[in-house]
Structures are given as structure tokens and as C-alpha cells.
Design a protein around this motif. Structure first.
Motif, PDB file in Angstrom:
ATOM      1  N   GLU A  43       0.877  -1.163   0.000  1.00  0.00           N
ATOM      2  CA  GLU A  43       0.000   0.000   0.000  1.00  0.00           C
ATOM      3  C   GLU A  43       0.919   1.219   0.000  1.00  0.00           C
ATOM      4  O   GLU A  43       1.855   1.292   0.802  1.00  0.00           O
ATOM      5  CB  GLU A  43      -0.886   0.002   1.249  1.00  0.00           C
ATOM      6  CG  GLU A  43      -1.866  -1.148   1.309  1.00  0.00           C
ATOM      7  CD  GLU A  43      -2.971  -1.023   0.276  1.00  0.00           C
ATOM      8  OE1 GLU A  43      -3.377   0.115  -0.030  1.00  0.00           O
ATOM      9  OE2 GLU A  43      -3.423  -2.063  -0.218  1.00  0.00           O
ATOM     10  N   GLU A  78       0.789   4.281   1.071  1.00  0.00           N
ATOM     11  CA  GLU A  78       0.896   5.093   2.281  1.00  0.00           C
ATOM     12  C   GLU A  78       1.167   4.233   3.519  1.00  0.00           C
ATOM     13  O   GLU A  78       1.047   4.700   4.629  1.00  0.00           O
ATOM     14  CB  GLU A  78      -0.402   5.884   2.499  1.00  0.00           C
ATOM     15  CG  GLU A  78      -0.773   6.780   1.349  1.00  0.00           C
ATOM     16  CD  GLU A  78       0.138   7.985   1.215  1.00  0.00           C
ATOM     17  OE1 GLU A  78       0.758   8.391   2.211  1.00  0.00           O
ATOM     18  OE2 GLU A  78       0.238   8.514   0.099  1.00  0.00           O
ATOM     19  N   SER A  79       1.527   2.996   3.326  1.00  0.00           N
ATOM     20  CA  SER A  79       1.551   2.047   4.434  1.00  0.00           C
ATOM     21  C   SER A  79       2.846   2.050   5.239  1.00  0.00           C
ATOM     22  O   SER A  79       3.855   2.613   4.844  1.00  0.00           O
ATOM     23  CB  SER A  79       1.314   0.637   3.902  1.00  0.00           C
ATOM     24  OG  SER A  79       2.480   0.142   3.269  1.00  0.00           O
ATOM     25  N   ASP A 123       4.178  -0.811   5.738  1.00  0.00           N
ATOM     26  CA  ASP A 123       4.794  -2.075   5.338  1.00  0.00           C
ATOM     27  C   ASP A 123       6.301  -1.869   5.246  1.00  0.00           C
ATOM     28  O   ASP A 123       6.768  -0.810   4.811  1.00  0.00           O
ATOM     29  CB  ASP A 123       4.289  -2.528   3.960  1.00  0.00           C
ATOM     30  CG  ASP A 123       2.851  -3.010   3.965  1.00  0.00           C
ATOM     31  OD1 ASP A 123       2.355  -3.371   5.043  1.00  0.00           O
ATOM     32  OD2 ASP A 123       2.236  -3.006   2.885  1.00  0.00           O
ATOM     33  N   THR A 152       9.764   2.452   5.591  1.00  0.00           N
ATOM     34  CA  THR A 152       8.423   1.926   5.375  1.00  0.00           C
ATOM     35  C   THR A 152       8.119   2.232   3.915  1.00  0.00           C
ATOM     36  O   THR A 152       8.785   3.065   3.294  1.00  0.00           O
ATOM     37  CB  THR A 152       7.365   2.612   6.277  1.00  0.00           C
ATOM     38  OG1 THR A 152       7.265   3.982   5.908  1.00  0.00           O
ATOM     39  CG2 THR A 152       7.708   2.456   7.751  1.00  0.00           C
TER      40      THR A 152
END
Length: 70
Positions: A25, A27-28, A30, A42
Motif C-alpha cells: 500500500e 501510504e503504508s 509495510d 516503510t
């Protein structure tokens, strides 16, 4: 019309290869990392770094005719 491609460069080592999930994603939070030096990001931070580099590239290419808004 031909396009220009830009690669995000790691500010630590200049590497252009990153490891991240298969379907991140944008904007994540992750995890992502530079393959060259291992710097951890991220996915959202990596995206922001890419946008920052793209704005600089445009600014450098267009000079005073382009003024980024932020």
C-alpha cells in the motif's frame, strides 16, 4: 509521446533496488529496505523519498520556470 523513467536512489548508498512486499500500500507502514546497504524504510517513507527526488529532478531540469509547492 515518450516518457522518462526515474529510479528512486537510496540517499545512503545510491542504490536503486529495494525490497518490499509484493502488493504494498503506497501510504503504508509495510517494511521496505535498500538491497545495497540494508537501510530500513516503510513503503510510505520510500514513496515520499521518491516524490522528493522527482521534484528535485524537475526543478533542476526546468530551472526557475518550475517552483515546487512543498
Amino acid at each position: 509521446m515518450s516518457g522518462t523513467q526515474m529510479e528512486i536512489k537510496c540517499p545512503e548508498c545510491g542504490g536503486t533496488k529495494f525490497s518490499y512486499p509484493d502488493k504494498p500500500e503506497l501510504e503504508s507502514a509495510d517494511p521496505a529496505s535498500c538491497v545495497g546497504c540494508g537501510r530500513n524504510w516503510t513503503v510510505g517513507e520510500l514513496r515520499e523519498e521518491g516524490l522528493k527526488q522527482a521534484k528535485k529532478l524537475l526543478s533542476d531540469a526546468l530551472g526557475s520556470r518550475f517552483k515546487p509547492r512543498g
